[in-house]
Design a protein around this motif. Structure first.
Motif, PDB file in Angstrom:
ATOM      1  N   PHE A 116      60.908  42.941  15.867  1.00 48.56           N
ATOM      2  CA  PHE A 116      60.072  44.139  15.900  1.00 48.56           C
ATOM      3  C   PHE A 116      58.780  43.833  16.644  1.00 48.56           C
ATOM      4  CE2 PHE A 116      58.808  41.713  12.202  1.00 48.56           C
ATOM      5  CZ  PHE A 116      57.443  41.888  12.063  1.00 48.56           C
ATOM      6  N   HIS A 117      58.211  44.870  17.251  1.00 46.14           N
ATOM      7  CA  HIS A 117      56.883  44.784  17.832  1.00 46.14           C
ATOM      8  C   HIS A 117      55.868  45.124  16.737  1.00 46.14           C
ATOM      9  CE1 HIS A 117      58.383  44.562  21.962  1.00 46.14           C
ATOM     10  NE2 HIS A 117      59.171  45.588  21.704  1.00 46.14           N
ATOM     11  N   LEU A 118      54.693  44.520  16.811  1.00 42.30           N
ATOM     12  CA  LEU A 118      53.655  44.768  15.816  1.00 42.30           C
ATOM     13  C   LEU A 118      52.398  45.261  16.518  1.00 42.30           C
ATOM     14  CD1 LEU A 118      52.989  44.586  12.782  1.00 42.30           C
ATOM     15  CD2 LEU A 118      52.175  42.251  13.184  1.00 42.30           C
ATOM     16  N   LEU A 119      51.907  46.414  16.091  1.00 37.30           N
ATOM     17  CA  LEU A 119      50.673  46.987  16.634  1.00 37.30           C
ATOM     18  C   LEU A 119      49.706  47.234  15.490  1.00 37.30           C
ATOM     19  CD1 LEU A 119      50.298  49.866  19.223  1.00 37.30           C
ATOM     20  CD2 LEU A 119      48.978  49.868  17.103  1.00 37.30           C
ATOM     21  N   LEU A 127      44.624  42.390  10.578  1.00 37.68           N
ATOM     22  CA  LEU A 127      45.769  42.036   9.743  1.00 37.68           C
ATOM     23  C   LEU A 127      46.927  41.516  10.581  1.00 37.68           C
ATOM     24  CD1 LEU A 127      47.337  42.003   7.076  1.00 37.68           C
ATOM     25  CD2 LEU A 127      47.774  44.460   7.394  1.00 37.68           C
ATOM     26  N   ALA A 128      47.176  42.154  11.724  1.00 35.22           N
ATOM     27  CA  ALA A 128      48.289  41.727  12.578  1.00 35.22           C
ATOM     28  C   ALA A 128      48.107  40.286  13.042  1.00 35.22           C
ATOM     29  CB  ALA A 128      48.411  42.661  13.776  1.00 35.22           C
ATOM     30  N   SER A 129      46.883  39.910  13.390  1.00 35.26           N
ATOM     31  CA  SER A 129      46.654  38.525  13.808  1.00 35.26           C
ATOM     32  C   SER A 129      46.939  37.564  12.662  1.00 35.26           C
ATOM     33  CB  SER A 129      45.222  38.356  14.323  1.00 35.26           C
ATOM     34  OG  SER A 129      44.262  38.508  13.291  1.00 35.26           O
ATOM     35  N   GLU A 130      46.585  37.959  11.440  1.00 29.20           N
ATOM     36  CA  GLU A 130      46.859  37.108  10.283  1.00 29.20           C
ATOM     37  C   GLU A 130      48.361  37.010  10.016  1.00 29.20           C
ATOM     38  OE1 GLU A 130      44.878  35.223   8.705  1.00 29.20           O
ATOM     39  OE2 GLU A 130      42.872  36.089   8.503  1.00 29.20           O
ATOM     40  N   VAL A 131      49.083  38.108  10.248  1.00 26.47           N
ATOM     41  CA  VAL A 131      50.541  38.086  10.082  1.00 26.47           C
ATOM     42  C   VAL A 131      51.161  37.054  11.012  1.00 26.47           C
ATOM     43  CG1 VAL A 131      52.665  39.418  10.474  1.00 26.47           C
ATOM     44  CG2 VAL A 131      50.740  40.474   9.260  1.00 26.47           C
ATOM     45  N   LEU A 132      50.751  37.074  12.275  1.00 21.22           N
ATOM     46  CA  LEU A 132      51.305  36.132  13.260  1.00 21.22           C
ATOM     47  C   LEU A 132      50.986  34.693  12.904  1.00 21.22           C
ATOM     48  CD1 LEU A 132      52.898  36.757  15.978  1.00 21.22           C
ATOM     49  CD2 LEU A 132      51.864  38.719  14.857  1.00 21.22           C
ATOM     50  N   LEU A 133      49.808  34.448  12.377  1.00 17.02           N
ATOM     51  CA  LEU A 133      49.418  33.085  12.017  1.00 17.02           C
ATOM     52  C   LEU A 133      50.114  32.612  10.747  1.00 17.02           C
ATOM     53  CD1 LEU A 133      45.640  33.382  12.901  1.00 17.02           C
ATOM     54  CD2 LEU A 133      47.300  31.849  13.995  1.00 17.02           C
ATOM     55  N   ALA A 134      50.408  33.544   9.848  1.00 18.44           N
ATOM     56  CA  ALA A 134      51.092  33.167   8.611  1.00 18.44           C
ATOM     57  C   ALA A 134      52.570  32.882   8.857  1.00 18.44           C
ATOM     58  CB  ALA A 134      50.940  34.280   7.569  1.00 18.44           C
ATOM     59  N   ASP A 135      53.213  33.728   9.689  1.00 16.70           N
ATOM     60  CA  ASP A 135      54.640  33.574   9.976  1.00 16.70           C
ATOM     61  C   ASP A 135      54.993  34.483  11.144  1.00 16.70           C
ATOM     62  OD1 ASP A 135      57.358  33.334  10.086  1.00 16.70           O
ATOM     63  OD2 ASP A 135      57.757  34.232   8.125  1.00 16.70           O
ATOM     64  N   HIS A 137      57.741  34.914  12.632  1.00  9.61           N
ATOM     65  CA  HIS A 137      59.172  35.210  12.735  1.00  9.61           C
ATOM     66  C   HIS A 137      59.420  36.676  13.033  1.00  9.61           C
ATOM     67  CE1 HIS A 137      63.463  35.116  12.006  1.00  9.61           C
ATOM     68  NE2 HIS A 137      63.309  36.173  11.223  1.00  9.61           N
ATOM     69  N   GLY A 138      60.225  36.922  14.065  1.00 12.18           N
ATOM     70  CA  GLY A 138      60.700  38.253  14.366  1.00 12.18           C
ATOM     71  C   GLY A 138      59.770  39.122  15.182  1.00 12.18           C
ATOM     72  N   VAL A 139      58.531  38.691  15.400  1.00 12.87           N
ATOM     73  CA  VAL A 139      57.561  39.531  16.102  1.00 12.87           C
ATOM     74  C   VAL A 139      57.740  39.351  17.608  1.00 12.87           C
ATOM     75  CG1 VAL A 139      55.143  40.117  16.420  1.00 12.87           C
ATOM     76  CG2 VAL A 139      55.950  39.356  14.167  1.00 12.87           C
ATOM     77  N   ALA A 140      58.231  40.399  18.267  1.00 14.60           N
ATOM     78  CA  ALA A 140      58.513  40.334  19.706  1.00 14.60           C
ATOM     79  C   ALA A 140      57.238  40.403  20.538  1.00 14.60           C
ATOM     80  CB  ALA A 140      59.451  41.469  20.100  1.00 14.60           C
ATOM     81  N   SER A 141      56.246  41.144  20.061  1.00 15.21           N
ATOM     82  CA  SER A 141      54.957  41.227  20.754  1.00 15.21           C
ATOM     83  C   SER A 141      53.898  41.699  19.780  1.00 15.21           C
ATOM     84  CB  SER A 141      55.023  42.182  21.954  1.00 15.21           C
ATOM     85  OG  SER A 141      54.975  43.535  21.526  1.00 15.21           O
ATOM     86  N   LEU A 142      52.652  41.496  20.172  1.00 16.40           N
ATOM     87  CA  LEU A 142      51.495  41.868  19.363  1.00 16.40           C
ATOM     88  C   LEU A 142      50.565  42.745  20.198  1.00 16.40           C
ATOM     89  CD1 LEU A 142      49.550  41.573  16.915  1.00 16.40           C
ATOM     90  CD2 LEU A 142      48.740  39.437  17.954  1.00 16.40           C
ATOM     91  N   SER A 143      50.234  43.924  19.684  1.00 15.90           N
ATOM     92  CA  SER A 143      49.234  44.790  20.314  1.00 15.90           C
ATOM     93  C   SER A 143      48.055  44.928  19.361  1.00 15.90           C
ATOM     94  CB  SER A 143      49.814  46.168  20.627  1.00 15.90           C
ATOM     95  OG  SER A 143      50.862  46.093  21.561  1.00 15.90           O
ATOM     96  N   LEU A 247      42.919  31.435  16.613  1.00 16.14           N
ATOM     97  CA  LEU A 247      43.659  32.259  17.571  1.00 16.14           C
ATOM     98  C   LEU A 247      44.600  31.484  18.495  1.00 16.14           C
ATOM     99  CD1 LEU A 247      40.939  34.893  18.499  1.00 16.14           C
ATOM    100  CD2 LEU A 247      43.016  35.240  17.133  1.00 16.14           C
ATOM    101  N   PRO A 248      44.303  30.249  18.900  1.00 18.14           N
ATOM    102  CA  PRO A 248      45.267  29.535  19.745  1.00 18.14           C
ATOM    103  C   PRO A 248      46.631  29.351  19.084  1.00 18.14           C
ATOM    104  CG  PRO A 248      43.112  28.504  19.895  1.00 18.14           C
ATOM    105  CD  PRO A 248      43.026  29.509  18.783  1.00 18.14           C
ATOM    106  N   GLY A 249      46.700  29.549  17.771  1.00 14.73           N
ATOM    107  CA  GLY A 249      47.972  29.430  17.063  1.00 14.73           C
ATOM    108  C   GLY A 249      48.887  30.622  17.233  1.00 14.73           C
ATOM    109  N   ILE A 250      48.400  31.689  17.846  1.00 18.76           N
ATOM    110  CA  ILE A 250      49.231  32.861  18.110  1.00 18.76           C
ATOM    111  C   ILE A 250      49.928  32.677  19.457  1.00 18.76           C
ATOM    112  CG2 ILE A 250      49.238  35.352  18.567  1.00 18.76           C
ATOM    113  CD1 ILE A 250      46.902  35.625  16.632  1.00 18.76           C
ATOM    114  N   THR A 251      51.239  32.748  19.458  1.00 15.01           N
ATOM    115  CA  THR A 251      51.998  32.498  20.685  1.00 15.01           C
ATOM    116  C   THR A 251      52.775  33.721  21.167  1.00 15.01           C
ATOM    117  OG1 THR A 251      53.852  31.629  19.389  1.00 15.01           O
ATOM    118  CG2 THR A 251      52.224  30.041  20.180  1.00 15.01           C
ATOM    119  N   ALA A 252      52.788  34.793  20.392  1.00 10.43           N
ATOM    120  CA  ALA A 252      53.503  36.001  20.818  1.00 10.43           C
ATOM    121  C   ALA A 252      52.798  36.639  22.006  1.00 10.43           C
ATOM    122  CB  ALA A 252      53.573  36.995  19.657  1.00 10.43           C
ATOM    123  N   PRO A 253      53.544  37.300  22.897  1.00 10.19           N
ATOM    124  CA  PRO A 253      52.894  38.064  23.967  1.00 10.19           C
ATOM    125  C   PRO A 253      51.913  39.066  23.360  1.00 10.19           C
ATOM    126  CG  PRO A 253      55.280  37.973  24.290  1.00 10.19           C
ATOM    127  CD  PRO A 253      55.009  37.421  22.922  1.00 10.19           C
TER     128      PRO A 253
END
Length: 311
Positions: A116-119, A127-135, A137-143, A247-253
């Motif tokens: 899924f994409h997360l916006l 919150l979205a940035s915290e989601v990506l850093l926590a796990d 998994h499954g996040v195709a992109s971050l807006s 923030l460098p720990g976020i690797t999603a587009p």
């Protein structure tokens, strides 16, 4: 200021409630329900609203992103909107971790947790940035839309914009903050001057935006606990929040967007662009804090192209 345009919000194709910690998280899906299938050509988009505690309604213009055949999922975070309200909950229970867990409960319930994409808009981007850093998994992109990388940066920007308000408006804000009377109609009127400049420049506000503000006024529990009484009087549990160093720990587009007149000034979101590998940004020239409302066609074009790139 922009004039209100009549926009048709499509009816949901599905609504429901996700069981969560003994309560209920309400959701709606826009678009063909089959677009939630794991093999759907377009990955579904999950929208995280702001606040904390400002119901999803004001983000409903983002349902236009279902126009390319993807499902768009909105939900009300616990404590607001059509989800369970908990006005007597222990203030310490309102945490970032609670809302990360809730997001995962929603995507798992819908069967989209693997793709899924997360916006996130405003607090939703935090919150979205915290989601990506926590796990991730499954996040195709971050807006990340109109969001700060830290509350210290948010308050710095707010102080800058507050100093540009008419002197009598500044005086009213300060007087009620010092007296602890931020529930005064005079304080609300002074805040509205700021809102019309830097939150939503479509005046009068569209019905879906008014609906979110009305819900917040009716039950400000989460907002007052985590943020405080206003956009620039942040005395809640998030007052020291920051994600900058992580923030460098976020690797999603990642796409970062804001408005040229946004209360989220460039200083608040630039760390996302500078520190997330490969992140890019776009500023909407005629917008403030709600480009999806103020420039909906252009917002849909920019964000939609980014999503299709990473389906």
């Amino acid at each position: 200021m922009n004039q209100t345009a009549v926009r048709a919000i499509p009816e949901p194709s599905r609504t429901g409630t996700v069981p969560f910690r003994g309560h209920g998280t309400w959701f709606r899906v826009t678009g063909d329900p089959d677009a939630l299938r794991p093999d759907a050509p377009r990955a579904p988009l999950v929208v995280l609203h702001g606040g904390p505690g400002v119901a999803h309604d004001y983000t409903l213009a983002m349902t236009a992103l279902a126009g390319d055949g993807r499902a768009v999922v909105h939900y009300d975070q616990l404590g607001c909107g059509l989800s369970t309200h908990l006005p007597d909950a222990d203030p310490a229970s309102w945490t970032v971790e609670l809302f990360i867990e809730e997001l995962r409960a929603v995507v798992d319930h819908l069967g989209i947790g693997d793709r899924f994409h997360l916006l996130g808009q405003s607090w939703g981007g935090m919150l979205a940035s915290e989601v990506l850093l926590a796990d991730p998994h499954g996040v195709a992109s971050l807006s990340i839309c109109d969001s700060p990388a830290s509350m210290a940066l948010w308050l710095e920007a707010a102080a800058t914009l507050r100093a540009e308000l008419p002197e009598e408006v500044q005086a009213a804000l300060l007087r009620h903050e010092e007296a602890g009377t931020t529930d005064s109609p005079e304080y609300a009127a002074a805040m509205q001057v700021f809102y019309d400049r830097h939150v939503c420049r479509v005046v009068p506000n569209p019905p879906e935006v008014l609906a979110s503000f009305a819900q917040l006024e009716a039950d400000p529990t989460v907002y007052h606990t985590m943020n405080g009484p206003s956009e620039f009087h942040v005395v809640g549990t998030l007052k020291d929040w920051t994600v900058v160093d992580r923030l460098p720990g976020i690797t999603a587009p990642t796409l970062v967007v804001s408005g040229a007149h946004d209360e989220a000034m460039p200083i608040v979101w630039q760390p996302f662009v500078d520190r997330i590998p490969g992140a890019r940004s776009h500023v909407f020239a005629q917008s403030s804090h709600m480009p999806h409302v103020e420039e909906p066609e252009w917002f849909t074009a920019v964000v939609g192209a980014f999503l299709r790139e990473h389906d």
